[in-house]
Design an enzyme around this catalytic site. Sequence first.
Site, PDB file in Angstrom:
ATOM      1  N   HIS A   1      -8.931   0.844  -6.168  1.00 37.49           N
ATOM      2  CA  HIS A   1      -8.695   0.315  -4.824  1.00 37.49           C
ATOM      3  C   HIS A   1      -7.387   0.941  -4.352  1.00 37.49           C
ATOM      4  CE1 HIS A   1      -9.285  -2.663  -1.594  1.00 37.49           C
ATOM      5  NE2 HIS A   1      -7.957  -2.660  -1.537  1.00 37.49           N
TER       6      HIS A   1
ATOM      7  N   GLU B   1      -7.087  -2.366  -8.297  1.00 43.95           N
ATOM      8  CA  GLU B   1      -6.043  -1.800  -7.449  1.00 43.95           C
ATOM      9  C   GLU B   1      -4.946  -1.194  -8.321  1.00 43.95           C
ATOM     10  OE1 GLU B   1      -3.552  -2.889  -3.398  1.00 43.95           O
ATOM     11  OE2 GLU B   1      -4.178  -4.531  -4.711  1.00 43.95           O
TER      12      GLU B   1
ATOM     13  N   ASP C   1      -2.456  -0.031  -0.618  1.00 45.16           N
ATOM     14  CA  ASP C   1      -2.221  -0.061   0.822  1.00 45.16           C
ATOM     15  C   ASP C   1      -1.008   0.798   1.143  1.00 45.16           C
ATOM     16  OD1 ASP C   1      -0.829  -2.480  -0.555  1.00 45.16           O
ATOM     17  OD2 ASP C   1       0.297  -2.185   1.291  1.00 45.16           O
TER      18      ASP C   1
ATOM     19  N   ASP D   1     -15.242  -1.259 -12.028  1.00 43.83           N
ATOM     20  CA  ASP D   1     -14.669   0.002 -11.546  1.00 43.83           C
ATOM     21  C   ASP D   1     -15.255   0.316 -10.173  1.00 43.83           C
ATOM     22  OD1 ASP D   1     -13.464   2.409 -11.196  1.00 43.83           O
ATOM     23  OD2 ASP D   1     -14.517   3.460 -12.805  1.00 43.83           O
TER      24      ASP D   1
END
Length: 587
Positions: free
Chosen positions: A515, A569, A193, A560
């Site tokens: 991710h 992530e 993020d 994956d």
Amino acid sequence: MPGSLFLDFIHARSGRKLPIAAVLAGLVIFPAALAAGAESASLAIKVDQVGYLLDGPKVAFVSAPAATFQVRRCSDNVVVFQATLAPPQVDTNSGDQVQAADFSGLQQAGSYYIEVPGVGRSWNFTLGKNVFDRTYYLAMRGFYGQRCGTAVDLGPEFPGYSHPACHLHGEFHPSSGAKGTRDNIGGWHDAGDYGRYMVNSGIATGTLLWAWEIYGEKLKNISLKIPESGNGTPDILNEARWNLEWMLKMQDDDGGAWHKQTSTHFSGFVAPQDDTLPSEVIGTGAAPWKSTCATADLAAVAAIAARVYQPYDAKFAGRALEAARRAWAWTAQHPDVTFRNPPGISTGEYADANCADERLWAAAELGRTTGEPAFHNFFLQNYAQFLPTLDTPPAENWSSVAPMALWTYALSHRKGSDAKAVQAIRGRTLAAAHAVVERTRGNPYHVSLLAKDYVWGSNGVAAGYGIYLLIANVFQPDQGFVDTARDNLHYLLGRNTFSLSWVTQVGENSFQHPHHRPSGDGKQDKPWPGLLSGGPNAGRQDAVLAALPKDLPPARVYADRLASYASNEIAINWQASLVFLLAGVLQ
């Protein structure tokens, strides 16, 4: 940091919501290594896809029935080594029956592959003196790729891996106790993020600075091809400073540090510059608005910075020390202000119910830097309760930094250090490290991970074992510590049940779908390079992992897939652990 799993698939570590299409994609398609009966001959041969050092053990593993193996040179396919496979062992953590292929007797540098009659050939790998240099370079450049508030360009080596400046406006959220705009540009995006978090920045930046302090002679001349390269400061310190400057901006005038700077919720899978959500400084929601853990982490890291940057920028070192002192003073007044997300905030919480270990780390680092009795005395009054944290490695973690406190005290070699404390710290570290060595040697995959270690960020746990062993080696040099640390690196670079390198664009069979928003925005065919996946996670806190067969052993609970945030992530804390481990094995 697991949390509840809701119907909208909230990210358990960071609270992010995923598009339902992404979740469904993760449910429908799994990597080949997970599909029943899909394991190819190549995947049955597990090698470190980067390679092996000439002067150390060289072992691969085979998970299909076989008797012998050969090592062939890539350039002409000539057999340069052949031997019998070891008897099979059952690895309960993966369900594999594996046989070791030991080719330690091969001492000639070059590129090779392993061929197992009746099974197939392995991925290519290298034997040599400097085999891990490029992996270190890419892992450190992974931090450059995470930079916030500036244009990023990986250059001609990775054409198109670039983005313009992002998140150029900061403002206070009401939970911070302040109003208006805030110049908090900079730092690293924390994980997949675009948030920035003080406690995870603390352990990540502190780990990099420790890598410099212990292995600086090996690292000082390595150029990372970042904008600051060539400025007279080693590049690992240049990169760490980018995040340090942001951490210093998160300190209030009273010395306390706000917990994080994020939007109120997570953005979609867009490029950094396309995230238009307001970037807000978020506090505890009530006076004193800042958190003790964040402030103590700042004190610890700024204290390290005060000593390591002194030869290169004395003015910055002085500013860091002044910030560390003010942060320490704030924690003395507010020793237990913990953080939980205020109402309306769903980004990563990084909640920690006890900040006593962060305060111990701050005292130890300030004591090591300044030599002042007050910090020394605080450490001696409080360290004993944390000694048991050394007994069950790995230790490094954003919410458990007591080992960093204990180790820095024992490493300081300062006149007047308490001999009893140093002896206790070193003795317990060495005893636990020896136990890890013996256990790892008996593990069929030669990895230190126990069944309980396959948690969120298990690859960071594997690297953490490496850190523990390398610190033990500083206390008392032992080749077994170094070899076992390297075993955990081999695991991360392909010597695992999936025959998968868990570092993007490293090795011939590296994972492809982290991710990670910059990698998942659809603008590149491959993920951004040098990033470590979280790894297998028996906790199954996302919909992709929850849909895997229920009887999978813990080491196989991995997918994956972009949607598998709980296993795939990236994050700066385990990225820093990878860098430390690589620094320790560089020659």
